[in-house]
Design a protein around this motif. Structure first.
Motif, PDB file in Angstrom:
ATOM      1  N   SER A 245       0.485  -1.078  -0.002  1.00 19.10           N
ATOM      2  CA  SER A 245      -0.501   0.362  -0.198  1.00 19.10           C
ATOM      3  C   SER A 245       0.478   1.103   0.207  1.00 19.10           C
ATOM      4  CB  SER A 245      -0.798   0.071   0.996  1.00 19.10           C
ATOM      5  OG  SER A 245      -0.343   0.355   1.822  1.00 19.10           O
ATOM      6  N   SER A 246       0.110   2.497   0.104  1.00 15.23           N
ATOM      7  CA  SER A 246       0.694   3.646  -0.164  1.00 15.23           C
ATOM      8  C   SER A 246      -0.058   4.279  -0.041  1.00 15.23           C
ATOM      9  CB  SER A 246       1.289   3.891  -2.105  1.00 15.23           C
ATOM     10  OG  SER A 246       0.111   4.157  -2.525  1.00 15.23           O
ATOM     11  N   ARG A 247      -0.157   5.686   0.055  1.00 15.37           N
ATOM     12  CA  ARG A 247      -1.187   6.769   0.087  1.00 15.37           C
ATOM     13  C   ARG A 247      -2.568   6.600  -0.474  1.00 15.37           C
ATOM     14  NH1 ARG A 247       0.004  13.819   0.364  1.00 15.37           N
ATOM     15  NH2 ARG A 247      -2.073  13.425   1.031  1.00 15.37           N
ATOM     16  N   TYR A 248      -2.436   6.671  -1.933  1.00 14.44           N
ATOM     17  CA  TYR A 248      -3.253   6.481  -3.120  1.00 14.44           C
ATOM     18  C   TYR A 248      -3.991   4.513  -3.901  1.00 14.44           C
ATOM     19  CZ  TYR A 248      -2.186  11.471  -2.636  1.00 14.44           C
ATOM     20  OH  TYR A 248      -1.998  13.047  -2.323  1.00 14.44           O
ATOM     21  N   GLY A 249      -2.521   4.389  -3.573  1.00 12.68           N
ATOM     22  CA  GLY A 249      -2.799   3.165  -4.078  1.00 12.68           C
ATOM     23  C   GLY A 249      -2.460   1.797  -3.064  1.00 12.68           C
TER      24      GLY A 249
ATOM     25  N   PHE B 201      -6.134   0.770   7.627  1.00 15.83           N
ATOM     26  CA  PHE B 201      -6.581   1.477   6.264  1.00 15.83           C
ATOM     27  C   PHE B 201      -8.074   2.195   6.556  1.00 15.83           C
ATOM     28  CE2 PHE B 201      -4.203  -2.279   4.945  1.00 15.83           C
ATOM     29  CZ  PHE B 201      -3.472  -1.464   4.083  1.00 15.83           C
ATOM     30  N   LYS B 202      -8.404   2.887   8.212  1.00 16.17           N
ATOM     31  CA  LYS B 202      -9.522   3.348   8.380  1.00 16.17           C
ATOM     32  C   LYS B 202      -9.632   4.875   7.746  1.00 16.17           C
ATOM     33  CE  LYS B 202     -12.133   5.179  11.918  1.00 16.17           C
ATOM     34  NZ  LYS B 202     -11.943   5.801  13.809  1.00 16.17           N
ATOM     35  N   ASP B 203     -10.465   4.714   6.754  1.00 13.10           N
ATOM     36  CA  ASP B 203     -11.639   5.615   5.652  1.00 13.10           C
ATOM     37  C   ASP B 203     -10.100   5.837   4.804  1.00 13.10           C
ATOM     38  OD1 ASP B 203     -13.725   5.583   7.810  1.00 13.10           O
ATOM     39  OD2 ASP B 203     -12.391   7.531   8.702  1.00 13.10           O
ATOM     40  N   ALA B 204      -9.412   5.304   4.240  1.00 18.86           N
ATOM     41  CA  ALA B 204      -8.655   5.030   3.072  1.00 18.86           C
ATOM     42  C   ALA B 204      -9.362   5.358   1.912  1.00 18.86           C
ATOM     43  CB  ALA B 204      -7.590   4.147   3.620  1.00 18.86           C
ATOM     44  N   LYS B 205      -9.173   6.458   1.407  1.00 15.60           N
ATOM     45  CA  LYS B 205      -9.653   6.636  -0.658  1.00 15.60           C
ATOM     46  C   LYS B 205      -8.427   5.886  -1.541  1.00 15.60           C
ATOM     47  CE  LYS B 205     -13.018  10.074   1.006  1.00 15.60           C
ATOM     48  NZ  LYS B 205     -13.912   8.740   1.317  1.00 15.60           N
ATOM     49  N   MET B 206      -8.546   4.450  -1.963  1.00 14.74           N
ATOM     50  CA  MET B 206      -7.718   4.227  -3.368  1.00 14.74           C
ATOM     51  C   MET B 206      -7.389   3.424  -4.022  1.00 14.74           C
ATOM     52  SD  MET B 206      -5.340   2.035  -0.212  1.00 14.74           S
ATOM     53  CE  MET B 206      -4.720   2.449   0.992  1.00 14.74           C
ATOM     54  N   ALA B 207      -7.028   4.022  -4.889  1.00 18.28           N
ATOM     55  CA  ALA B 207      -7.590   2.855  -6.023  1.00 18.28           C
ATOM     56  C   ALA B 207      -6.835   1.712  -5.784  1.00 18.28           C
ATOM     57  CB  ALA B 207      -6.489   3.441  -7.509  1.00 18.28           C
ATOM     58  N   LEU B 208      -7.145   0.439  -6.904  1.00 18.12           N
ATOM     59  CA  LEU B 208      -6.681  -1.188  -6.233  1.00 18.12           C
ATOM     60  C   LEU B 208      -5.803  -1.856  -7.396  1.00 18.12           C
ATOM     61  CD1 LEU B 208      -6.873  -3.894  -4.359  1.00 18.12           C
ATOM     62  CD2 LEU B 208      -9.369  -3.881  -5.578  1.00 18.12           C
ATOM     63  N   SER B 209      -4.884  -2.110  -7.558  1.00 19.25           N
ATOM     64  CA  SER B 209      -4.656  -2.998  -8.473  1.00 19.25           C
ATOM     65  C   SER B 209      -4.371  -4.429  -7.734  1.00 19.25           C
ATOM     66  CB  SER B 209      -4.007  -2.643  -8.995  1.00 19.25           C
ATOM     67  OG  SER B 209      -2.113  -2.505  -8.354  1.00 19.25           O
TER      68      SER B 209
ATOM     69  N   LEU C 154       2.160   7.712  -9.544  1.00 23.02           N
ATOM     70  CA  LEU C 154       2.080   9.523  -9.945  1.00 23.02           C
ATOM     71  C   LEU C 154       0.036   9.142 -11.065  1.00 23.02           C
ATOM     72  CD1 LEU C 154       4.958  10.917 -12.043  1.00 23.02           C
ATOM     73  CD2 LEU C 154       4.224  11.106  -9.543  1.00 23.02           C
ATOM     74  N   LEU C 155      -0.755   7.661 -11.058  1.00 24.05           N
ATOM     75  CA  LEU C 155      -1.523   7.214 -11.944  1.00 24.05           C
ATOM     76  C   LEU C 155      -2.257   7.168 -10.657  1.00 24.05           C
ATOM     77  CD1 LEU C 155      -2.621   8.012 -14.096  1.00 24.05           C
ATOM     78  CD2 LEU C 155      -0.398   8.045 -14.549  1.00 24.05           C
ATOM     79  N   TYR C 156      -1.984   6.550  -9.924  1.00 20.94           N
ATOM     80  CA  TYR C 156      -2.995   5.915  -8.659  1.00 20.94           C
ATOM     81  C   TYR C 156      -3.539   8.005  -8.614  1.00 20.94           C
ATOM     82  CZ  TYR C 156      -1.912   1.220  -7.522  1.00 20.94           C
ATOM     83  OH  TYR C 156      -1.755  -0.083  -7.599  1.00 20.94           O
ATOM     84  N   ARG C 157      -2.358   8.499  -7.594  1.00 23.05           N
ATOM     85  CA  ARG C 157      -2.638   9.853  -6.984  1.00 23.05           C
ATOM     86  C   ARG C 157      -3.574  10.825  -8.175  1.00 23.05           C
ATOM     87  NH1 ARG C 157       2.057  14.487  -5.598  1.00 23.05           N
ATOM     88  NH2 ARG C 157       0.612  16.123  -5.614  1.00 23.05           N
ATOM     89  N   SER C 158      -3.339  10.862  -8.956  1.00 21.49           N
ATOM     90  CA  SER C 158      -3.750  11.338 -10.110  1.00 21.49           C
ATOM     91  C   SER C 158      -5.500  10.881 -10.026  1.00 21.49           C
ATOM     92  CB  SER C 158      -3.693  11.180 -12.053  1.00 21.49           C
ATOM     93  OG  SER C 158      -4.181  11.785 -12.879  1.00 21.49           O
ATOM     94  N   ILE C 159      -5.977   9.948  -9.960  1.00 23.95           N
ATOM     95  CA  ILE C 159      -7.197   8.913 -10.474  1.00 23.95           C
ATOM     96  C   ILE C 159      -8.000   9.396  -8.988  1.00 23.95           C
ATOM     97  CG2 ILE C 159      -8.206   6.572  -9.963  1.00 23.95           C
ATOM     98  CD1 ILE C 159      -5.607   5.940 -11.949  1.00 23.95           C
ATOM     99  N   VAL C 160      -7.077   9.152  -7.801  1.00 24.40           N
ATOM    100  CA  VAL C 160      -7.963   8.959  -6.634  1.00 24.40           C
ATOM    101  C   VAL C 160      -8.123  10.900  -5.946  1.00 24.40           C
ATOM    102  CG1 VAL C 160      -7.148   9.360  -3.795  1.00 24.40           C
ATOM    103  CG2 VAL C 160      -7.091   7.550  -5.697  1.00 24.40           C
ATOM    104  N   GLU C 161      -7.126  11.723  -6.857  1.00 27.41           N
ATOM    105  CA  GLU C 161      -7.750  13.086  -6.038  1.00 27.41           C
ATOM    106  C   GLU C 161      -8.834  13.689  -7.755  1.00 27.41           C
ATOM    107  OE1 GLU C 161      -3.734  14.992  -7.045  1.00 27.41           O
ATOM    108  OE2 GLU C 161      -3.525  14.860  -4.655  1.00 27.41           O
ATOM    109  N   GLN C 162      -8.674  13.259  -8.474  1.00 29.30           N
ATOM    110  CA  GLN C 162     -10.084  12.844 -10.110  1.00 29.30           C
ATOM    111  C   GLN C 162     -11.195  12.764  -8.780  1.00 29.30           C
ATOM    112  OE1 GLN C 162      -9.813  15.532 -11.849  1.00 29.30           O
ATOM    113  NE2 GLN C 162     -11.613  15.113 -13.196  1.00 29.30           N
ATOM    114  N   SER C 163     -10.816  11.703  -8.809  1.00 34.22           N
ATOM    115  CA  SER C 163     -12.228  11.151  -8.348  1.00 34.22           C
ATOM    116  C   SER C 163     -12.632  11.340  -7.149  1.00 34.22           C
ATOM    117  CB  SER C 163     -12.045   9.294  -7.950  1.00 34.22           C
ATOM    118  OG  SER C 163     -11.073   9.323  -8.877  1.00 34.22           O
TER     119      SER C 163
END
Length: 214
Positions: free
Chosen positions: A9-13, A42-50, A88-97
């Protein structure tokens, strides 16, 4: 047994690696235990998943998503294809979402836009795949392509000059934001000089490309 399932895991993914030849039901049991033990992280985390390690059917992905939902409070915003994993894409997806969720709108499209396909959105859109030559994307908000943009993209179609276009690889035949159309040759030259994901924005009366993250 722990080697059969690895969670990174990371901050966004969030990436889940599964042993290719292991029994899937056994992997689900291990995954359940791992998420039970780590739920508080992972409480209340918002993430992209792969996913990695083995190909998964849509039904298998859904079963894993059910486990995540049952044992954690992670809000999975989308599932990213294995070959598209990129922080970078994880971050972009999460922020845009999150931005689109706040507006109560927004859209995800999973798959490659093929020749002559046209995809239109009344808000922003995230495309989990490529936009092939002769395919078109038109959105009132911003456009994020988790893949290569070869075809045409028109963001801010209702006149929003703050809209942008992001792509892992930016090689569009036509690029437009609001009422400004990019010159193809300039976009191509700028794209070749920038490594990694790129963002196209309006500055004045011209569209410029920049690295997504400095």
């Amino acid at each position: 047994m722990d080697r059969l399932v690895t969670i990174r895991s990371s901050r966004y993914g969030l990436d889940i690696e599964l042993e290719e030849k292991a029994d899937f039901e056994m992997l689900l049991d291990i995954l359940s235990e791992k998420f039970k033990e780590s739920a508080r992280f992972f409480k209340d985390a918002k993430m992209a998943l792969s996913f990695s390690g083995r190909p998964l059917s849509r039904e298998e992905e859904e079963r894993i998503l059910d486990i995540i939902s049952e044992y954690t409070q992670i809000d999975i915003l989308c599932v990213v294809e294995q070959n598209d994993k990129n922080e970078l894409l994880y971050r972009s997806i999460v922020e845009q979402s999150l931005s689109e969720k706040e507006k109560g709108e927004g859209q995800f499209y999973r798959g490659t836009l093929r020749k002559r396909q046209v995809l239109e959105s009344e808000a922003g859109i995230v495309i989990l795949g490529d936009v092939e030559p002769e395919a078109r994307v038109i959105a009132r908000g911003s456009i994020i392509v988790v893949g290569t943009l070869y075809g045409a993209a028109h963001a801010g179609a209702a006149g929003d000059r703050d809209a942008f276009v992001v792509a892992l690889s930016m090689q569009p035949r036509h690029l437009r934001i609001a009422d400004v159309e990019a010159k193809r040759q300039l976009i191509y030259q700028e794209s070749m000089s920038i490594k990694g994901p790129k963002i196209a924005v309006i500055d004045g009366n011209r569209i410029y490309l920049d690295p997504l993250v400095d």
